[in-house]
Design a protein around this motif. Structure first.
Motif: not given
Length: 839
Positions: A184-194
């Protein structure tokens, strides 16, 4: 004074290094605006040049603030994430504020990070990790600065650890799995390119851990990124998940040809169907959530191409149009046979033995011998009629029957015939005979009955229009809400095989319902052809059409075909956004089909006493009414289940009485007195068996089945009330159909080859259809996250899933069932009606 002292005391040392001097000016303004009681106090602001991948252990108080200055090179063709991780020791009186200032974004959070759950529960987190939003750059390479400011209002020194690191695997690659850990306190997100040539992808997120509950979100490349439990639903598409999650993403929705995949772990599991732990609800009490870390895998795969869409549509059309071709070939063969047989006419007085029919005697017809009693109330009625089993059968010349066909339908009404006293007396005699024949129950004028049963078709056509229009409007609104809000929890799709087309999220689930519409239309055409042939036979005074076989009434057949088409339309509407609130759309016409099939079975041998369209549709409306009540109020409601079970049992008993006495009974104030009299005369005064043994066997079995289903519902209280109600209808239909087939064979009748082929084919297809139906790719009886655990990949042409195959097979099976009802009595077309048993 505060601004001047702040600036004079710090400008000599603070403007050195990579940071511009306006940074300190910004802090002086902040102190002036937010300092409040700090007027006149001198605070130390220390700026440090910091580096990546180094842990800084420092102390912060209300007297000092620390600025960490970082710089890194941003490339236009390379995406690199930056992550800030902060850990604070326990035992501080005031939170510490961390502010990350970038070129085009500001990120701030406090330690402890307070996340709220249900009922305003507060969960503190001392270890926080956040990924910084990467500002876009137009230059090929650019050096950008960002600053991490640390401050607090606590007078006591608080230790903290700060670490800024690069996220090497920030960009996701097609068909490559990537694993990470989130909390909950360490979310993650990443990038994707078509990549080039790919317009649609499916983002799949999996985990071996059911809990903690998490949320996956697809967001555009913009700052800020909403990656906390309390704001992840603000933008983009999102859905809750336990073990599985999947979102189909199209390039046209993201102008930058790229997007963020955000994964957030929720503070509580209630949204995913997990338990909600009980805590004492005291104001401002902080609750320790424990370890809520979750290991997650993410993979992005290309979706199907347009060629697969075309192949799926051609496959769907090809399957059902082949039935049209097969029907056309069979019609051509039948026409040739009819032309050949026109030279051979069967005389009207030909015996049943000569026609190949050998009906059993009344004594062979009964499965149980009568006990010989002459004192029971039923036997007394029988004794008055046993001298002539065909009493009341009206012999009419062909000329008179032919003339009557040309009279106006509006000139004769059913009530004109039934209200005559002598005819009422005649009905009481005829319908209480021990052995009834079709001729006894087809005495009414054919014009009246034809008009009566045509009302079935016109009523269901009217119902379909008024029902379908608001349904279409509502599901369009549902789809619009899903597309606008991005909330993927509204609809219960099979997200691993949901192929969008235009504004529709699961086009394949809608397309697979085409079979109901096409086969329903084909059945209407077949019935129309039979109707035309029958009308021509009546015009030429064909003896077989006038006085032989099961009376031909096509109104119920037209209603059945219309109901099948409407089932396809409404099932498609339901699958636009399947959920528990609109499941009624998918089942309403299933109730109609089951009810109409039972009415058609009964009408075959009881055309004079079958229910009117108004009564039948009123009863079906009551069924749908209870279906709605069950969906809305039935879950865990004991009162509702008790009321429904009582009504179910009472309705079963009333219908049983109606069928047993062929409608010759009255529900009035004297019903109890007559029941006591019958019990006394038939059970106490003497032991008499039932007069209508076979009818009694059917009704006893029906009552056993319905009482058992009522008991099951009362004890188990299934969540899916609509399916439970449909199961009751199907069980009764199958029971009556089995009874009809058994009695047909026991009466010496036979099943022709075409009808037998239809029965065997339909039984096999129903078995296969039910296998795919029970695969259960989604269920709105659970939470959306739990439902997604049942999602599976496509299994046919990479376009259709198990439920689509259920649509294909069930539409074929329903069409086959209708053909069975239509052809199962074709062997009686040359048998006089006073030789055909009514059971």
């Amino acid at each position: 004074m505060v601004l001047r002292s702040c600036w004079k005391s710090r400008h000599k040392t603070s403007c050195r290094g990579p940071a511009p001097c306006w940074v300190l000016l910004w802090f002086c303004v902040t102190q002036f605006v937010l300092g409040g009681g700090a007027l006149g106090e001198t605070k130390n602001v220390v700026q440090k040049d910091a580096e990546f991948d180094i842990t800084y252990n420092d102390t912060v108080t209300s007297e000092n603030q620390t600025i960490y200055a970082f710089n890194h090179t941003v490339s236009r063709n390379k995406s690199e994430g930056v992550r800030v991780t902060v850990d604070v020791s326990q035992g501080f009186e005031s939170p510490i504020l961390f502010v990350v200032r970038q070129k085009q974004a500001v990120l701030s959070f406090q330690i402890p990070l307070i996340l709220r759950g249900l009922y305003q529960r507060k969960y503190p987190y001392n270890h926080v990790g956040r990924t910084l939003c990467q500002p876009p750059t137009r230059a090929a390479s650019e050096t950008q600065y960002f600053f991490v400011d640390v401050s607090t209002l606590s007078t006591q020194g608080t230790n903290y650890q700060l670490r800024v690191s690069r996220v090497e695997s920030f960009t996701l690659h097609t068909d490559k799995k990537f694993s990470f850990t989130a909390s909950p306190s360490q979310p993650q997100y990443f990038k994707y390119v078509f990549p080039d040539g790919v317009d649609t992808v499916i983002v799949k997120v999996n985990s071996d851990m059911t809990f903690p509950c998490s949320v996956m979100s697809i967001q555009d490349i913009q700052c800020p990124v909403y990656d906390l439990d309390n704001n992840v639903a603000f933008i983009g598409m999102y859905q809750t998940m336990t073990k599985k999650g999947a979102i189909t993403v199209q390039r046209k929705d993201f102008p930058s040809n790229s997007f963020y995949v955000v994964v957030v772990v929720k503070t509580e599991d209630e949204a995913c169907g997990g338990p909600l732990r009980f805590y004492p609800l005291r104001p401002d009490e902080l609750i320790d959530a424990g370890n809520r870390s979750k290991i997650i895998d993410v993979i992005v795969t290309p979706a199907i191409k347009s060629e697969v869409y075309v192949m799926g549509m051609l496959f769907c059309l090809g399957i059902f149009l082949s039935f049209y071709l097969l029907t056309l070939l069979m019609a051509c063969v039948e026409n040739k046979q009819m032309k050949k047989s026109e030279v051979f006419q069967i005389p009207a007085d030909m015996s049943p033995a000569e026609t190949g029919q050998t009906p059993a005697s009344p004594y062979e017809y009964g499965s149980f011998a009568d006990n010989g009693s002459t004192l029971s109330s039923e036997a007394i009625t029988d004794s008055a009629t046993s001298t002539d089993n065909n009493y009341g059968y009206v012999d009419r010349s062909l000329d008179s029957v032919g003339r009557s066909r040309h009279e106006s339908l509006s000139s004769v009404e059913e009530d004109d015939y039934d209200t005559l006293d002598d005819i009422n007396s005649d009905k009481n005699i005829v319908r209480t005979k021990k052995f009834l024949y079709v001729a006894d129950l087809s005495r009414k004028d054919k014009r009246i009955l034809s008009k009566k049963y045509q009302i079935y078709f016109w009523n269901i056509a009217t119902i379909a229009v008024f029902y379908a229009l608001p349904v279409v409007q509502l599901v369009i609104t549902y789809q619009t809400v899903v597309n606008v809000t991005g909330n993927q929890d509204i609809c219960y799709y099979n997200f691993l095989c949901a192929h969008p087309l235009g504004a529709l999220s699961a086009f394949n689930n809608i397309l697979s319902n085409l079979g109901y519409v096409l086969l329903g239309l084909l059945f209407l055409l077949i019935i129309l052809k039979r109707d035309i042939v029958h009308q021509r036979a009546l015009v030429r005074n064909d003896v077989n059409a006038l006085e032989c076989g099961i009376p031909k009434h096509f109104g119920l057949y037209y209603a059945m075909g219309t109901a099948l088409m409407m089932e396809g339309l409404l099932s498609a509407c339901y699958h636009v956004c399947p959920n528990y609130t609109n499941f009624q759309f998918d089942t309403s016409f299933m109730y109609m089909i089951a009810g109409l099939c039972m009415l058609k079975l009964y009408q075959k041998r009881h055309p004079d006493i079958n229910a009117s369209a108004y009564t039948a549709y009123a009863c079906l409306a009551g069924v749908i009414f209870f279906s709605v009540l069950g969906v809305v109020f039935g879950k865990g409601n004991n009162v509702f289940w008790i009321i429904f079970s009582v009504i179910h049992i009472l309705a079963t008993m009333l219908l049983s009485t109606q069928l047993y006495y062929m409608g010759r009974w009255r529900l009035d104030s004297g019903i109890l007195r007559r029941m006591v009299h019958i019990i006394y005369t038939d059970s106490i005064r003497q032991c008499s068996g039932p007069m209508y043994i076979d009818r009694m066997v059917l009704l006893v079995m029906g009552n056993i089945v319905n009482w058992s289903l009522a008991a099951y519902g009362l004890l188990e209280r299934p969540n899916d009330f609509a399916s439970y109600l449909l199961a009751i209808a199907i069980c009764n239909l199958l029971l009556y159909f089995a009874f009809y087939i058994i009695m047909k064979l026991r009466s010496g009748e036979r099943i022709q080859c075409l009808a037998l082929v239809c029965i065997l084919f339909t039984a096999v297809v129903w078995g296969l259809a039910l296998y795919f139906f029970f695969q259960g790719l989604s269920t709105w009886q659970k939470t959306p996250a739990e439902s997604r655990e049942h999602n599976r990949d496509c299994i046919l042409l990479s376009f259709f899933d198990d439920h689509d195959i259920w649509h294909f097979l069930s539409s074929i099976a329903m069409f086959g069932s209708f053909l069975v009802l239509m052809t199962m009595d074709d062997d009686l077309d040359t048998v006089q009606r006073d030789k055909i048993f009514a059971f």
